[in-house]
Design an enzyme around this catalytic site. Sequence first.
Site, PDB file in Angstrom:
ATOM      1  N   THR A  66      39.639  17.089 -50.507  1.00  0.00           N
ATOM      2  CA  THR A  66      39.770  18.231 -49.506  1.00  0.00           C
ATOM      3  C   THR A  66      41.120  18.975 -50.122  1.00  0.00           C
ATOM      4  OG1 THR A  66      38.838  17.419 -47.805  1.00  0.00           O
ATOM      5  CG2 THR A  66      40.215  19.248 -47.169  1.00  0.00           C
ATOM      6  N   LYS A  70      33.979  22.388 -44.351  1.00  0.00           N
ATOM      7  CA  LYS A  70      34.981  21.321 -43.790  1.00  0.00           C
ATOM      8  C   LYS A  70      36.130  21.925 -42.985  1.00  0.00           C
ATOM      9  CE  LYS A  70      37.635  17.801 -44.483  1.00  0.00           C
ATOM     10  NZ  LYS A  70      38.183  16.217 -44.922  1.00  0.00           N
ATOM     11  N   LYS A 103      47.477  20.855 -40.978  1.00  0.00           N
ATOM     12  CA  LYS A 103      47.384  21.550 -42.292  1.00  0.00           C
ATOM     13  C   LYS A 103      45.796  22.124 -42.364  1.00  0.00           C
ATOM     14  CE  LYS A 103      45.423  19.818 -45.592  1.00  0.00           C
ATOM     15  NZ  LYS A 103      45.023  18.446 -46.752  1.00  0.00           N
TER      16      LYS A 103
END
Lengths: 261, 261, 261, 261
Positions: free
Chosen positions: D69, D145, D213
Amino acid sequence: MSLLRDNLQCRDFVKSGAFKGNNPAEVVQSCDITFSCVADTTAVKDLVFGNYGVLQGISKGKCYVEMSTIDEETMQDVAEAITARGGVFLESPVVGSRVPALEGQLIILAAGERKLYDECYSCFEAIGKKSLYLGADIGAATRMKLIVNMVMGTVVAGLAEAMAMAEKVGLDQEDVAEVLSVGALSCPTVIHKSQAILSQRYDPHFPLQHQQKDLRLALLLGDKVEQPLYVASAANELYKKARRLGYGESDISAVYRAASN
Amino acid sequence: MSLLRDNLQCRDFVKSGAFKGNNPAEVVQSCDITFSCVADTTAVKDLVFGNYGVLQGISKGKCYVEMSTIDEETMQDVAEAITARGGVFLESPVVGSRVPALEGQLIILAAGERKLYDECYSCFEAIGKKSLYLGADIGAATRMKLIVNMVMGTVVAGLAEAMAMAEKVGLDQEDVAEVLSVGALSCPTVIHKSQAILSQRYDPHFPLQHQQKDLRLALLLGDKVEQPLYVASAANELYKKARRLGYGESDISAVYRAASN
Amino acid sequence: MSLLRDNLQCRDFVKSGAFKGNNPAEVVQSCDITFSCVADTTAVKDLVFGNYGVLQGISKGKCYVEMSTIDEETMQDVAEAITARGGVFLESPVVGSRVPALEGQLIILAAGERKLYDECYSCFEAIGKKSLYLGADIGAATRMKLIVNMVMGTVVAGLAEAMAMAEKVGLDQEDVAEVLSVGALSCPTVIHKSQAILSQRYDPHFPLQHQQKDLRLALLLGDKVEQPLYVASAANELYKKARRLGYGESDISAVYRAASN
Amino acid sequence: MSLLRDNLQCRDFVKSGAFKGNNPAEVVQSCDITFSCVADTTAVKDLVFGNYGVLQGISKGKCYVEMSTIDEETMQDVAEAITARGGVFLESPVVGSRVPALEGQLIILAAGERKLYDECYSCFEAIGKKSLYLGADIGAATRMKLIVNMVMGTVVAGLAEAMAMAEKVGLDQEDVAEVLSVGALSCPTVIHKSQAILSQRYDPHFPLQHQQKDLRLALLLGDKVEQPLYVASAANELYKKARRLGYGESDISAVYRAASN
């Protein structure tokens, strides 16, 4: 001639020739125009609706000027009760805290009977630097005051976040205060509240819990008219946090403690 | 003597006796101190690192003053590259928009070589009303500017919400503007932005998309130092909304359109 | 046996042998335990304190179960009035909207007299899938309900923002719904509200204005106990916006229209 | 066959007959399809662009599946570099944390070459419970995502505020957890995170600083497409606060400490 809660202050006035009523009713009966300015909704209700209260002294033509800051609904209830007895009503909350009050620099917002506003004008000139008549609609002055205090609350919360961040990124908070004091945001609030944050002294010029109460009332007003207030509601939560940290009775500038916590 | 992008303006200077360099390197070579103030990070990088760029003109003792507002990291990269070649660097972004610039009322924030700051002082006095030296740490002036603009963004967003609510509760927005203009929040920003909202004219003194960019950079700075910014982040979202409504190139005061939408 | 507002429904019960009281007092007099579930605070007050109301039917040992969702203070006023007359009181608001109600899948929260809760247990089993006794403190069940609905409001607002963003970044909202439906956030609310957003049908399973009212009450509760609620208050403002867009009577999922506006 | 960073794990695979490459280039050269899943953007860049990196092993027809990711831009840079050398690229970040990974319950999001997705399908079936092909547009899977994790972050922040408030108003947090676990919000996240809050154990299934984040990246994505995210941005600030309190490496559920602070 007015009802004075503080007996010492009252004594001085009486010495100078003022008449002292034994209760609100007596004060109202002996005056053409009565001015009231007390702490909160409960005090206003006691004064007006209580035993020997204002209502019992009101008769045709008696004028009553309510300068307390309370919620709109109570203000309207008081107005109705007084006018139903033939009285004349003016709503006139003030903008400004301790220092402007002492210096005759308050701003007076008024709504209600225009004629009464005109009669009060010279008094308003004496105690404030500016008065504004907002129309016959009782509640308008209270709404104006809430909106102005909502801006105040947002500005000081924004300032507090900036000062907190300045410290975290290694800047001198005095430099931030200085830049703000000479720039386009330079105003008494920004200057004085920066200084309060710098000195870590939060003497209550405007108590934080009153600011938070005003934000709450402003947000409820927004709720009623379906006005989203994303920024003001975030500010409100920060003041709540400051209350939790124990700064409810400190000055509004103590919201810095919530921002830097 | 400086690099001038606008040829017409440049011609006037040349007529008055200025030397015109053919490229950034030549300008830097022919000057003791070069001042740069361009639009954004990309422009700064082109100017400094590009062909015939500033770096190629820097030699021992040459001074370079970067007045553009860019991100901290690029500012530090530029400083390193220049000092690595023997140059002397000063970071000096300015606070203030179009009108203060025209009137010599800017505030100049500086960080870097103290001696260079002192040498520039008389120039800074000429173009601004105030300059502030924040220490040797390159980036400090940029951080200060972001923090000051963060307050600006919060204040104008708070003002916009208040003006939007005023209309919804039946108050005259002119009255709100008047009360604010005489009270403790009276400052050029509150006065001018209230007027812009009233007149529904959003001529870009400070373009809304620049304000939103500054808020974004301030929030990322807060992220880096773990400083929550509840109020400023709510304000940031409101400016994003205003951008979506098509007001990115309008004045910051057009955030009112997002608040009243 | 209970007071039934809808006459048609009432008729069916009477046909099946139920006794129909002519007013609340008569219903209470003829029952050991009376269950009440009405629309709002005003309806509860009318029912209990009105002419021929519940209070006039209460006598020693009569049990009253208030299942309406109202504010804590009114709940406590009702409880006091009933117990002052020798009655036994149970507060028992329910969690769940239209479909769970029809399917006997409600969750029943109760506070008050433990013995009465035990007696009601079999009834609660019949109409809900789960009941929970939260102690003697009247108000506890209402507070629990507000807190649970606050989470609901935050979740659906967060979902709405995600669906709005998905569209802006070129993703298929059906894909988002599918990923959410198989992942760790898969629950009836996320599944059904995603579908409502996809189909753009906002049939009111839980009316948006009720959700926003519950958020408002939850925020006021937070105010009372000095609990900052940054996320829930942002969600609340988004629901206000949806009300302004005209979706007050639509399903809670219509908050998507505010997020994507 | 893949590059394994952990030597002990690697040794077991080699014992079972796996080939161990000496560097990324060698791994890619010896495999038809290489799967990569590493910690962050820096690790991805090192692996792909570094000495003896992936790029040096790519030749016509070699397939590369990036499951890490990272931000969209880096993903696109990697895709371009690989396809420019004749390679075939698939982006496939996964949704799910430690436990789902161990139990083969991950959700795999994929974007890029359809044919490669089809070839990987059986592998994806083995490691996850669901895979979804989102089209040829590299970046789409990363955006999906981020959006899904944004909902996750909002839900857990909302849950944390509710649990914090429950305690302040005198409710048992276990009761809140129980009601939520049987109601319409019942999902693995709500159940497990409630339990983590109750037990005050924040073992990092999904580290809080990663959640924050992801929220930051989602908000920046919102910035790019002009999508206001009032609720998600408030949640983001709460996670920042939790980081400041020292919970960055704890589980996401430790955001409760910020809410109850």
